[in-house]
Motif scaffolding. Sequence first.
Motif, PDB file in Angstrom:
ATOM      1  N   PRO A   1      49.006  28.253  -5.501  1.00 43.73           N
ATOM      2  CA  PRO A   1      49.762  27.207  -7.091  1.00 43.73           C
ATOM      3  C   PRO A   1      49.461  27.062  -8.113  1.00 43.73           C
ATOM      4  N   ASN A   2      48.547  26.928  -8.079  1.00 46.08           N
ATOM      5  CA  ASN A   2      47.881  27.013  -8.632  1.00 46.08           C
ATOM      6  C   ASN A   2      46.225  26.891  -9.336  1.00 46.08           C
ATOM      7  N   VAL A   3      45.950  27.488 -10.226  1.00 54.38           N
ATOM      8  CA  VAL A   3      43.889  27.613 -10.667  1.00 54.38           C
ATOM      9  C   VAL A   3      43.557  25.937 -11.306  1.00 54.38           C
ATOM     10  N   ASP A   4      44.522  24.717 -10.862  1.00 52.71           N
ATOM     11  CA  ASP A   4      43.465  23.271 -11.751  1.00 52.71           C
ATOM     12  C   ASP A   4      42.411  23.078 -10.772  1.00 52.71           C
ATOM     13  N   PRO A   5      41.200  23.055 -11.556  1.00 55.39           N
ATOM     14  CA  PRO A   5      40.103  23.351 -10.309  1.00 55.39           C
ATOM     15  C   PRO A   5      39.639  21.136 -10.435  1.00 55.39           C
ATOM     16  N   ARG A   6      40.921  20.079 -10.765  1.00 57.23           N
ATOM     17  CA  ARG A   6      40.780  19.286 -10.302  1.00 57.23           C
ATOM     18  C   ARG A   6      42.438  18.852  -9.937  1.00 57.23           C
ATOM     19  N   LEU A   7      42.245  18.018  -8.977  1.00 50.49           N
ATOM     20  CA  LEU A   7      43.579  16.650  -8.326  1.00 50.49           C
ATOM     21  C   LEU A   7      43.155  15.600  -8.536  1.00 50.49           C
ATOM     22  N   PRO A   8      44.360  15.051 -10.130  1.00 47.84           N
ATOM     23  CA  PRO A   8      43.368  13.526 -10.406  1.00 47.84           C
ATOM     24  C   PRO A   8      43.589  12.513 -10.001  1.00 47.84           C
ATOM     25  N   ILE A   9      42.775  11.371  -8.819  1.00 54.01           N
ATOM     26  CA  ILE A   9      43.432  10.417  -8.353  1.00 54.01           C
ATOM     27  C   ILE A   9      43.228   9.204  -8.642  1.00 54.01           C
ATOM     28  N   GLU A  10      43.146   7.700  -7.802  1.00 54.16           N
ATOM     29  CA  GLU A  10      43.136   6.858  -8.244  1.00 54.16           C
ATOM     30  C   GLU A  10      42.065   6.215  -8.570  1.00 54.16           C
ATOM     31  N   GLY A  11      41.580   5.319  -9.748  1.00 52.49           N
ATOM     32  CA  GLY A  11      40.167   5.483  -9.677  1.00 52.49           C
ATOM     33  C   GLY A  11      39.827   6.764 -10.497  1.00 52.49           C
TER      34      GLY A  11
ATOM     35  N   LEU B   1      40.326  15.288  -6.302  1.00 55.80           N
ATOM     36  CA  LEU B   1      40.049  16.292  -5.119  1.00 55.80           C
ATOM     37  C   LEU B   1      39.665  17.270  -5.949  1.00 55.80           C
ATOM     38  N   PRO B   2      39.063  18.298  -4.655  1.00 54.64           N
ATOM     39  CA  PRO B   2      38.418  19.681  -5.914  1.00 54.64           C
ATOM     40  C   PRO B   2      39.934  20.471  -5.593  1.00 54.64           C
ATOM     41  N   GLY B   3      40.780  21.180  -6.770  1.00 53.53           N
ATOM     42  CA  GLY B   3      41.994  21.857  -6.922  1.00 53.53           C
ATOM     43  C   GLY B   3      41.977  23.110  -6.227  1.00 53.53           C
ATOM     44  N   CYS B   4      43.025  23.929  -6.041  1.00 52.32           N
ATOM     45  CA  CYS B   4      43.220  24.980  -5.768  1.00 52.32           C
ATOM     46  C   CYS B   4      41.763  25.835  -6.659  1.00 52.32           C
ATOM     47  N   GLY B   5      41.808  25.806  -8.109  1.00 54.44           N
ATOM     48  CA  GLY B   5      41.457  26.457  -8.653  1.00 54.44           C
ATOM     49  C   GLY B   5      39.661  26.536  -8.192  1.00 54.44           C
ATOM     50  N   SER B   6      39.331  25.608  -7.784  1.00 49.68           N
ATOM     51  CA  SER B   6      37.799  25.591  -7.304  1.00 49.68           C
ATOM     52  C   SER B   6      37.668  27.007  -5.797  1.00 49.68           C
ATOM     53  N   LEU B   7      38.810  27.289  -5.423  1.00 50.84           N
ATOM     54  CA  LEU B   7      38.731  27.950  -4.160  1.00 50.84           C
ATOM     55  C   LEU B   7      38.698  29.359  -4.460  1.00 50.84           C
ATOM     56  N   ALA B   8      40.511  29.424  -5.663  1.00 52.29           N
ATOM     57  CA  ALA B   8      40.363  31.400  -6.173  1.00 52.29           C
ATOM     58  C   ALA B   8      39.806  31.364  -7.420  1.00 52.29           C
ATOM     59  N   ALA B   9      38.721  31.742  -6.488  1.00 49.69           N
ATOM     60  CA  ALA B   9      37.480  31.972  -7.138  1.00 49.69           C
ATOM     61  C   ALA B   9      37.372  33.418  -6.951  1.00 49.69           C
ATOM     62  N   GLY B  10      36.567  34.662  -8.192  1.00 50.03           N
ATOM     63  CA  GLY B  10      35.977  36.348  -7.060  1.00 50.03           C
ATOM     64  C   GLY B  10      36.998  36.968  -7.574  1.00 50.03           C
ATOM     65  N   VAL B  11      38.672  36.353  -7.994  1.00 56.77           N
ATOM     66  CA  VAL B  11      39.865  37.524  -7.768  1.00 56.77           C
ATOM     67  C   VAL B  11      40.432  37.274  -8.981  1.00 56.77           C
ATOM     68  N   ARG B  12      41.455  37.371  -9.606  1.00 60.44           N
ATOM     69  CA  ARG B  12      42.572  37.328 -10.333  1.00 60.44           C
ATOM     70  C   ARG B  12      43.499  37.390  -9.815  1.00 60.44           C
ATOM     71  N   PRO B  13      44.178  35.280  -9.621  1.00 62.45           N
ATOM     72  CA  PRO B  13      45.447  35.533  -8.387  1.00 62.45           C
ATOM     73  C   PRO B  13      46.590  35.479  -9.029  1.00 62.45           C
ATOM     74  N   ILE B  14      47.268  35.058  -8.479  1.00 62.54           N
ATOM     75  CA  ILE B  14      48.848  35.697  -8.919  1.00 62.54           C
ATOM     76  C   ILE B  14      49.003  34.011  -8.877  1.00 62.54           C
ATOM     77  N   VAL B  15      49.731  33.354  -9.418  1.00 62.01           N
ATOM     78  CA  VAL B  15      49.397  32.289  -9.991  1.00 62.01           C
ATOM     79  C   VAL B  15      51.037  31.682  -9.903  1.00 62.01           C
ATOM     80  N   VAL B  16      51.338  31.064  -9.176  1.00 60.18           N
ATOM     81  CA  VAL B  16      53.343  30.064  -8.932  1.00 60.18           C
ATOM     82  C   VAL B  16      53.715  29.195  -9.818  1.00 60.18           C
ATOM     83  N   GLY B  17      52.435  28.312 -10.051  1.00 57.41           N
ATOM     84  CA  GLY B  17      53.460  27.308 -11.205  1.00 57.41           C
ATOM     85  C   GLY B  17      52.311  26.954 -12.406  1.00 57.41           C
TER      86      GLY B  17
END
Length: 244
Positions: free
Chosen positions: A141-151, A155-171
């Motif tokens: 869905p995205n390659v955002d490294p971080r998902l902002p939360i309160e305070g 949280l780690p975003g999808c971009g922190s997992l989608a590494a090592g290959v060039r993904p197809i990004v939906v969002g």
Amino acid sequence: MFDLDGCVWSGDVLNPGANETLTALHRSGRALAFLTNNSRATSADVRERLRRLGVVVAEHVLTPLEIIGQVILERCGPSRVLVIGSPEMSAVIAAAGHELIDVKNYRDATVVAVGNDFDLSYERLTAAARAAARGAPLITPNVDPRLPIEGGDFLPGCGSLAAGVRPIVVGKPEPPLFRMALERLGLAPAATAMVGDSIPSDIRGAHAIGMPTVLYAPQDGAPAGAADVVVTSFAELARLAGVG
């Protein structure tokens, strides 16, 4: 058009002045749409969350889960999909006619779909990595490294997992969600401003399809020229829009 995570809200808390500004924009006759790269929520989920937080002007809400199954179909055909993500993402992919593959059968996967996975384990990560290494396209869905939360945390975003290959990004920053929102609003890109906190995702994505941009930067640390307009608060945005 508004981004949500880090812009309208941080975690389960609305950012200061967000609801008042959105309400004033709506009352002034502005059409509003909300875009999020959230990989765990459907549009109905996000709309309900907005209403629970007091935002009742959320008519148009779009998330990558609306189109991820269709994107897989268009790019890869009917597929056997190994999903590393939420049950919601699995459900919409299956509803689009794809077969879901268990991690133990990763060799059978023809596509790997990676989202935020709160049950992530080394076994699941290994299965996804091996399936991708065997040639299965990786869709996220995205390659955002971080998902902002309160305070101010994240949280780690999808971009922190989608590494090592060039993904197809939906969002975001890819065009489909922006274009779907414009269609629902019935407006041209040049007549619709994108308001968001992420330069790579919100600002560059909107610029690429011809939309003017507003960077929400409450810490006032935006680089020069990052967006057409930079605001440090929703009160400032309301004043610039003539509703505050």
